[in-house]
Write an enzyme that holds these catalytic residues in place. Structure first.
Site, PDB file in Angstrom:
ATOM      1  N   THR A  27      -3.262  -8.215  -4.157  1.00 28.27           N
ATOM      2  CA  THR A  27      -3.245  -9.064  -3.330  1.00 28.27           C
ATOM      3  C   THR A  27      -4.325 -10.085  -3.907  1.00 28.27           C
ATOM      4  OG1 THR A  27      -4.200  -8.850  -1.839  1.00 28.27           O
ATOM      5  CG2 THR A  27      -2.170  -7.332  -1.654  1.00 28.27           C
ATOM      6  N   PRO A  32       2.311  -9.455  -4.744  1.00 24.83           N
ATOM      7  CA  PRO A  32       2.487  -8.982  -3.439  1.00 24.83           C
ATOM      8  C   PRO A  32       2.132  -7.484  -3.057  1.00 24.83           C
ATOM      9  CG  PRO A  32       4.466  -9.612  -3.364  1.00 24.83           C
ATOM     10  CD  PRO A  32       3.006 -10.099  -4.972  1.00 24.83           C
ATOM     11  N   ASP A  33       1.872  -7.164  -2.292  1.00 25.71           N
ATOM     12  CA  ASP A  33       1.554  -5.112  -1.979  1.00 25.71           C
ATOM     13  C   ASP A  33       2.936  -4.953  -1.212  1.00 25.71           C
ATOM     14  OD1 ASP A  33       1.245  -5.738   0.924  1.00 25.71           O
ATOM     15  OD2 ASP A  33      -0.655  -5.106   0.549  1.00 25.71           O
ATOM     16  N   PHE A  34       3.144  -3.186  -0.205  1.00 28.07           N
ATOM     17  CA  PHE A  34       4.042  -3.108   0.127  1.00 28.07           C
ATOM     18  C   PHE A  34       4.116  -3.426   1.634  1.00 28.07           C
ATOM     19  CE2 PHE A  34       6.662   0.087  -2.808  1.00 28.07           C
ATOM     20  CZ  PHE A  34       7.244  -1.470  -3.944  1.00 28.07           C
ATOM     21  N   ARG A  35       2.728  -3.194   1.384  1.00 34.13           N
ATOM     22  CA  ARG A  35       2.497  -3.009   3.639  1.00 34.13           C
ATOM     23  C   ARG A  35       1.439  -3.885   4.341  1.00 34.13           C
ATOM     24  NH1 ARG A  35       3.196   1.766   0.938  1.00 34.13           N
ATOM     25  NH2 ARG A  35       5.170   3.059   1.775  1.00 34.13           N
ATOM     26  N   GLN A 104      -2.709   3.270  -8.558  1.00 37.60           N
ATOM     27  CA  GLN A 104      -0.850   3.566  -8.696  1.00 37.60           C
ATOM     28  C   GLN A 104      -0.089   2.202  -9.041  1.00 37.60           C
ATOM     29  OE1 GLN A 104      -0.479   5.026  -3.923  1.00 37.60           O
ATOM     30  NE2 GLN A 104      -2.535   4.226  -4.270  1.00 37.60           N
ATOM     31  N   ASN A 105      -0.938   1.259  -9.132  1.00 36.50           N
ATOM     32  CA  ASN A 105      -0.030   0.536  -9.570  1.00 36.50           C
ATOM     33  C   ASN A 105       0.567   0.138 -11.163  1.00 36.50           C
ATOM     34  OD1 ASN A 105      -1.198  -1.144  -6.856  1.00 36.50           O
ATOM     35  ND2 ASN A 105      -2.965  -2.544  -8.113  1.00 36.50           N
ATOM     36  N   ASP A 107       1.049  -2.714 -12.395  1.00 34.64           N
ATOM     37  CA  ASP A 107       1.012  -4.153 -12.499  1.00 34.64           C
ATOM     38  C   ASP A 107      -0.225  -4.508 -14.507  1.00 34.64           C
ATOM     39  OD1 ASP A 107      -1.815  -4.429 -11.429  1.00 34.64           O
ATOM     40  OD2 ASP A 107      -1.387  -4.555 -10.131  1.00 34.64           O
ATOM     41  N   HIS A 122       1.692   5.294 -12.018  1.00 34.60           N
ATOM     42  CA  HIS A 122       3.715   4.978 -11.534  1.00 34.60           C
ATOM     43  C   HIS A 122       3.362   4.300 -12.977  1.00 34.60           C
ATOM     44  CE1 HIS A 122       2.432   5.182  -6.964  1.00 34.60           C
ATOM     45  NE2 HIS A 122       3.065   6.460  -7.840  1.00 34.60           N
ATOM     46  N   THR A 193      -5.618   0.558  -1.060  1.00 38.26           N
ATOM     47  CA  THR A 193      -4.256   1.393  -0.771  1.00 38.26           C
ATOM     48  C   THR A 193      -4.297   2.063   0.925  1.00 38.26           C
ATOM     49  OG1 THR A 193      -2.781   3.797  -1.580  1.00 38.26           O
ATOM     50  CG2 THR A 193      -5.673   3.261  -1.307  1.00 38.26           C
ATOM     51  N   SER A 194      -2.540   1.554   1.377  1.00 33.26           N
ATOM     52  CA  SER A 194      -2.426   2.477   2.654  1.00 33.26           C
ATOM     53  C   SER A 194      -2.149   4.214   2.066  1.00 33.26           C
ATOM     54  CB  SER A 194      -1.174   2.058   2.657  1.00 33.26           C
ATOM     55  OG  SER A 194       0.306   2.735   1.984  1.00 33.26           O
ATOM     56  N   ASN A 216     -10.551  -1.383   2.287  1.00 32.58           N
ATOM     57  CA  ASN A 216      -9.365  -1.883   2.688  1.00 32.58           C
ATOM     58  C   ASN A 216      -9.388  -2.282   3.745  1.00 32.58           C
ATOM     59  OD1 ASN A 216      -6.597  -0.692   1.561  1.00 32.58           O
ATOM     60  ND2 ASN A 216      -5.759  -0.086   2.979  1.00 32.58           N
TER      61      ASN A 216
HETATM   62  P1  NAD Z   1       0.566  -0.577  -0.008  1.00 34.07           P
HETATM   63  O1  NAD Z   1       1.240  -1.957   0.119  1.00 34.07           O
HETATM   64  O2  NAD Z   1       1.205   0.806   0.608  1.00 34.07           O
HETATM   65  O3  NAD Z   1      -0.945  -1.130   0.906  1.00 34.07           O
HETATM   66  C1  NAD Z   1      -1.711  -1.719   0.546  1.00 34.07           C
HETATM   67  C2  NAD Z   1      -3.197  -1.858   1.751  1.00 34.07           C
HETATM   68  O4  NAD Z   1      -3.658  -2.216   1.100  1.00 34.07           O
HETATM   69  C3  NAD Z   1      -2.053  -1.801   2.623  1.00 34.07           C
HETATM   70  O5  NAD Z   1      -3.582  -1.049   3.366  1.00 34.07           O
HETATM   71  C4  NAD Z   1      -3.805  -3.499   3.134  1.00 34.07           C
HETATM   72  O6  NAD Z   1      -4.160  -3.482   4.194  1.00 34.07           O
HETATM   73  C5  NAD Z   1      -4.619  -3.472   2.217  1.00 34.07           C
HETATM   74  N1  NAD Z   1      -4.546  -4.376   1.226  1.00 34.07           N
HETATM   75  C6  NAD Z   1      -4.329  -5.679   1.219  1.00 34.07           C
HETATM   76  N2  NAD Z   1      -4.791  -6.858   0.675  1.00 34.07           N
HETATM   77  C7  NAD Z   1      -5.891  -6.574   0.077  1.00 34.07           C
HETATM   78  C8  NAD Z   1      -6.814  -6.509  -0.413  1.00 34.07           C
HETATM   79  N3  NAD Z   1      -7.414  -8.148  -0.422  1.00 34.07           N
HETATM   80  N4  NAD Z   1      -8.657  -6.051   0.127  1.00 34.07           N
HETATM   81  C9  NAD Z   1      -8.579  -4.786   0.304  1.00 34.07           C
HETATM   82  N5  NAD Z   1      -7.447  -4.234   1.481  1.00 34.07           N
HETATM   83  C10 NAD Z   1      -5.838  -4.816   1.010  1.00 34.07           C
HETATM   84  O7  NAD Z   1      -0.092  -0.489  -1.287  1.00 34.07           O
HETATM   85  P2  NAD Z   1      -0.236   1.621  -1.716  1.00 34.07           P
HETATM   86  O8  NAD Z   1      -0.527   2.204  -0.916  1.00 34.07           O
HETATM   87  O9  NAD Z   1      -0.509   1.277  -3.286  1.00 34.07           O
HETATM   88  O10 NAD Z   1       1.147   1.652  -2.467  1.00 34.07           O
HETATM   89  C11 NAD Z   1       2.397   1.047  -2.241  1.00 34.07           C
HETATM   90  C12 NAD Z   1       3.279   1.613  -3.538  1.00 34.07           C
HETATM   91  O11 NAD Z   1       3.783   0.492  -4.539  1.00 34.07           O
HETATM   92  C13 NAD Z   1       2.252   1.943  -4.775  1.00 34.07           C
HETATM   93  O12 NAD Z   1       2.715   2.807  -5.826  1.00 34.07           O
HETATM   94  C14 NAD Z   1       2.271   1.215  -6.097  1.00 34.07           C
HETATM   95  O13 NAD Z   1       2.759   1.391  -7.371  1.00 34.07           O
HETATM   96  C15 NAD Z   1       3.773   0.042  -5.803  1.00 34.07           C
HETATM   97  N6  NAD Z   1       3.166  -1.490  -6.307  1.00 34.07           N
HETATM   98  C16 NAD Z   1       2.803  -1.506  -6.786  1.00 34.07           C
HETATM   99  C17 NAD Z   1       2.472  -2.689  -7.185  1.00 34.07           C
HETATM  100  C18 NAD Z   1       1.515  -3.507  -8.102  1.00 34.07           C
HETATM  101  O14 NAD Z   1       1.516  -2.973  -9.222  1.00 34.07           O
HETATM  102  N7  NAD Z   1       0.137  -4.080  -7.692  1.00 34.07           N
HETATM  103  C19 NAD Z   1       2.225  -4.471  -6.241  1.00 34.07           C
HETATM  104  C20 NAD Z   1       3.143  -3.323  -5.323  1.00 34.07           C
HETATM  105  C21 NAD Z   1       4.079  -2.794  -4.371  1.00 34.07           C
END
Ligand code: NAD
Length: 246
Positions: A27, A32-35, A104-105, A107, A122, A193-194, A216
């Site tokens: 991020t 953008p992340d998901f949650r 899991q990313n 990117d 992934h 990661t969430s 996190n």
């Molecule tokens: P998630 O969105 O579920 O969780 C992200 C977590 O990171 C949240 O708990 C949030 O509070 C925390 N966070 C956000 N910014 C932060 C920062 N700067 N420092 C510390 N913590 C921070 O993401 P997930 O757990 O990776 O699961 C989502 C799924 O979606 C994965 O399987 C992934 O492959 C995919 N995804 C990947 C990307 C990518 O490649 N960048 C982006 C979006 C989704």
């Protein structure tokens, strides 16, 4: 502060660290992340479906145009650059302290930062192939394609990203390498990661040590298993934790 100093000391004493990362580490590279509040879950109304549905195998098969509309706007970020967290992990690897990044990313930012042993659970947006003849394509072919769906130059088949879609299995070879790295690690640092996406999050159960560090922004269901929990931004924290080795 005490947590950060303790984690820094643990890291300085180990040469067998593994990082397990998620969308939160990217991020700070404006992906953008998901949650998070600004995450992709919150633009569901714009597309009419939640991300899991659009990013599923059956959705791709039935509506590749809608899949690519979403995918290209939300998950392909070819101008994004690695941030402090990716760089800190790369430096720890260069110093022989970090043995693997299990991510899991999709990117590709860990590889762009220069980290070598990256286990992409992934897959990656940088790799693509024709579902008909398996010819491989880079991400440029996807981004520059002007039609609704990128097609193979050789056979006209649909090209798909080499990412694991919902309803698909993870690559067993990558899983085995990730399990091995996590099982043998002295220190496991879980970052951004969430920990709600399975089976990826389940890999944490293979860790046998008692030096789990969790970085996190928000709490997770694994916090009670961690020796140290740091609820803060990944980039600045990882720079501090790896500071002596950068
Ligand atoms: P998630 O969105 O579920 O969780 C992200 C977590 O990171 C949240 O708990 C949030 O509070 C925390 N966070 C956000 N910014 C932060 C920062 N700067 N420092 C510390 N913590 C921070 O993401 P997930 O757990 O990776 O699961 C989502 C799924 O979606 C994965 O399987 C992934 O492959 C995919 N995804 C990947 C990307 C990518 O490649 N960048 C982006 C979006 C989704």
């Amino acid at each position: 502060m005490k947590n950060i100093n303790d984690a820094k000391k643990m890291i300085s004493q180990s040469n067998n660290i593994v990082a397990f990362t998620g969308a939160g580490v990217s991020t700070e590279s404006n992906i953008p992340d998901f949650r998070s509040v600004t995450g992709l879950y919150n633009n569901e109304e714009k597309y009419g479906y939640p991300p899991e549905e659009i990013l599923s195998k059956s959705f791709f098969d039935n509506s590749p145009e809608a899949f690519y509309r979403y995918y290209k706007s939300n998950l392909v970020h070819i101008h994004a650059r690695p941030n402090d967290c990716h760089h800190a992990l790369c430096e720890l690897e260069k110093k022989g302290k970090l043995k693997a990044v299990v991510t899991q990313n999709i990117d590709g930012l860990d590889r762009l930062a220069g980290t070598v042993n990256v286990l992409e659970l992934h897959g990656s947006v940088y790799r693509n192939y024709c579902i008909n003849c398996s010819k491989k394509y880079g991400v440029g072919h996807i981004v520059n394609c002007t039609g609704p769906v990128p097609l193979c130059k050789e056979c006209g088949g649909i090209i798909r990203p080499d990412i694991v879609l919902y309803e698909e299995q993870l690559d067993s070879h990558i899983i085995n390498r990730a399990v091995n790295a996590i099982r043998c690690a002295d220190i496991l640092i879980v970052i951004g990661t969430s920990l709600v996406v399975y089976p990826a999050a389940g890999l944490l159960h293979y860790y046998r040590g008692d030096n789990l560090i969790l970085v996190n922004k928000t709490p997770t269901a694994f916090d009670s298993l961690a020796k140290i929990v740091i609820n803060d931004k990944a980039g600045p924290i990882m720079i501090r934790l790896a500071g002596d080795f950068i």
